[in-house]
Design an enzyme around this catalytic site. Structure first.
Site, PDB file in Angstrom:
ATOM      1  N   CYS A 118      44.195  47.870  23.883  1.00 32.48           N
ATOM      2  CA  CYS A 118      45.490  47.828  24.576  1.00 32.48           C
ATOM      3  C   CYS A 118      45.493  48.932  25.636  1.00 32.48           C
ATOM      4  CB  CYS A 118      46.659  47.970  23.599  1.00 32.48           C
ATOM      5  SG  CYS A 118      46.580  49.410  22.511  1.00 32.48           S
ATOM      6  N   ASP A 139      35.322  52.671   7.585  1.00 32.27           N
ATOM      7  CA  ASP A 139      35.152  53.019   8.995  1.00 32.27           C
ATOM      8  C   ASP A 139      34.259  51.972   9.645  1.00 32.27           C
ATOM      9  OD1 ASP A 139      34.515  54.105  11.459  1.00 32.27           O
ATOM     10  OD2 ASP A 139      34.306  56.143  10.702  1.00 32.27           O
ATOM     11  N   CYS A 141      39.310  47.380  12.241  1.00 29.42           N
ATOM     12  CA  CYS A 141      40.464  48.141  12.735  1.00 29.42           C
ATOM     13  C   CYS A 141      41.708  47.255  12.689  1.00 29.42           C
ATOM     14  CB  CYS A 141      40.233  48.667  14.138  1.00 29.42           C
ATOM     15  SG  CYS A 141      38.601  49.389  14.426  1.00 29.42           S
ATOM     16  N   ASP A 151      40.137  48.606   7.720  1.00 28.27           N
ATOM     17  CA  ASP A 151      40.754  49.719   8.440  1.00 28.27           C
ATOM     18  C   ASP A 151      40.433  51.006   7.680  1.00 28.27           C
ATOM     19  OD1 ASP A 151      42.989  49.788  10.826  1.00 28.27           O
ATOM     20  OD2 ASP A 151      43.103  51.555   9.537  1.00 28.27           O
ATOM     21  N   GLY A 187      48.022  44.455  11.229  1.00 19.60           N
ATOM     22  CA  GLY A 187      47.763  43.140  10.677  1.00 19.60           C
ATOM     23  C   GLY A 187      48.280  41.945  11.447  1.00 19.60           C
ATOM     24  N   GLY A 188      48.815  42.140  12.639  1.00 22.77           N
ATOM     25  CA  GLY A 188      49.318  41.007  13.413  1.00 22.77           C
ATOM     26  C   GLY A 188      48.225  40.018  13.772  1.00 22.77           C
ATOM     27  N   LYS A 189      47.105  40.520  14.262  1.00 29.48           N
ATOM     28  CA  LYS A 189      46.003  39.634  14.644  1.00 29.48           C
ATOM     29  C   LYS A 189      45.323  39.060  13.407  1.00 29.48           C
ATOM     30  CE  LYS A 189      45.099  42.029  19.040  1.00 29.48           C
ATOM     31  NZ  LYS A 189      46.007  43.188  18.873  1.00 29.48           N
TER      32      LYS A 189
END
Length: 424
Positions: free
Chosen positions: A371, A299, A251, A273, A255-257
């Site tokens: 989050c 998935d 997931c 993703d 793409g930050g992490k």
């Protein structure tokens, strides 16, 4: 001003009908390419403010109407105009005048008198109306749905009110420094030299005192810095990646992490993703930062469609969730979510966790992340997972200023949940 009023009320109408605000604003941008950056920013700011304070605005509007207003486009126009009057950035007479002109542009000329009267009555009665809203109901006072308030009070009895208040504030702008190029301390000095006041947080994130366009950040185009919430930056540290490891970011979009993990170590990373359009954002971020990863459409809950059978040393499961911890960045969420949505997210998360666990090497670590601030998606989800999997143990999350992995939104970061699991 007229375009701001008209397009903002249009976006609010679509949002209250069930559309995602971010996508709606993007669509408006494509439909009206001649909008200036200032107009686009004003429309976004107006929509965010209207949705942050929607409960109060709806109460005030109903008080000002002699009978229910069935025309949704007019109702949304009045809500937006009331928010602009409360905000006070534009002269009151200009807001009223442009609202009346917008009614004419919408070909609802017969409602011009109503719009004029409602807005002028608000200006005359503003103090008493605001006091009435504070005393009327929790939904009007806090501007959240009733079920959301009740749920937070039950699950976070000591912090529920501060959580609600934080969700109605402007979010902080935090930066992640690419340590392959520069240290946080050195970059902090660059910002100060450029006149950008900031502070260095405990985990190395840098928080700006005032928001600036990303292109104005020193070295942004060169990949030396990225925008990322300070709470989100904790994930890469907790996962503890080492050179040579095979790592999965499930997931992964936007793409930050993914990028943060690659900045920390020389790893073989797969960014997964299910949405190819969102995966394009991952590739854009990697290109800007000069990083490389395998990018797969798939998935996470259905591993036989993408997994090659080679086990992973580390897995980041940043699963789909209610996003209840980031409502100040996405204020439409609190009005679009329904109580039954939380259970559906929890079912989806459990499927992903069970599927990914089989892809992890013995002794490997999986970081579960959301989050969200709701227990079904966080603490209860992990407790149920540990009951199902005897070969799983939970590791402490060191250096995290949070109880049981739950990071609550405050002035430094959004709301996140982290659970670090190891396969025995």
């Amino acid at each position: 001003m007229r375009d701001v009023l008209r397009l903002s009320s249009q976006a609010i109408g679509k949002t209250l009908a069930g559309r995602n605000l971010t996508q709606t604003l993007q669509t408006l941008g494509r439909q009206y390419p001649d909008l200036s950056p200032q107009q686009a920013a004003a429309i976004q700011d107006t929509c965010f403010g209207t949705l942050r304070h929607l409960g109060r605005l709806q109460f005030i509007l109903d008080r000002l109407l002699e009978k229910p207003l069935r025309d949704e486009s007019l109702r949304c126009l009045l809500l937006v105009a009331l928010q602009l009057l409360r905000q006070g950035k534009t002269a009151h007479h200009a807001v009223v005048d442009e609202a009346v002109k917008t009614v004419h542009a919408l070909k609802k000329t017969s409602a011009k008198g109503l719009v004029n009267a409602v807005l002028r009555n608000y200006l005359r009665q503003q103090p008493s109306l605001e006091r009435a809203a504070e005393e009327a109901s929790e939904e009007a006072f806090y501007s959240y749905p009733r079920w959301w308030i009740v749920k937070l009070r039950e699950e976070h009895p000591e912090h529920w009110e501060s959580i609600l208040q934080a969700g109605n504030q402007h979010p902080p702008l935090s930066l992640r420094v690419n340590r392959r190029h520069v240290s946080p301390e050195a970059y902090q000095r660059e910002l100060l030299a450029a006149g950008m006041e900031n502070r260095l947080l405990a985990n190395g994130a840098i928080q700006l005192e005032r928001a600036v366009p990303v292109d104005g950040l020193p070295g942004f185009r060169d990949g030396r810095v990225s925008v990322q919430d300070a709470g989100a930056q904790i994930a890469a540290e907790l996962l503890d990646v080492r050179d040579g490891q095979r790592v999965l970011d499930a997931c992964a979009a936007p793409g930050g992490k993914t990028a943060h993990l690659l900045e920390r170590a020389d790893i073989r990373l797969i960014a997964l993703d299910r949405d190819p359009r969102r995966l394009a954002r991952v590739e854009e971020n990697l290109t800007r930062l000069g990083l490389k990863a395998g990018v797969l459409v798939g998935d996470a809950a259905v591993t036989d469609t993408w997994w090659d059978g080679e086990l992973f040393d580390r897995i980041l499961a940043d699963v789909p969730c209610s996003a209840s911890g980031v409502v100040r960045r996405h204020p439409d969420i609190k009005w679009l979510r329904r109580p039954e949505d939380i259970a559906e997210f929890a079912r989806q998360q459990a499927k992903i966790l069970d599927a990914l666990w089989h892809c992890l090497v013995a002794g490997g670590k999986l970081l579960y992340a959301t989050c969200s601030i709701f227990a079904e998606e966080n603490r209860l989800q992990i407790n149920a997972f540990l009951d199902r999997h005897a070969d799983a143990s939970r590791l402490p999350v060191t250096g995290l200023d949070a109880e049981d992995g739950q990071l609550l939104p405050n002035e430094q970061h959004d709301g996140f949940y982290y659970a670090l699991l190891q396969k025995n």
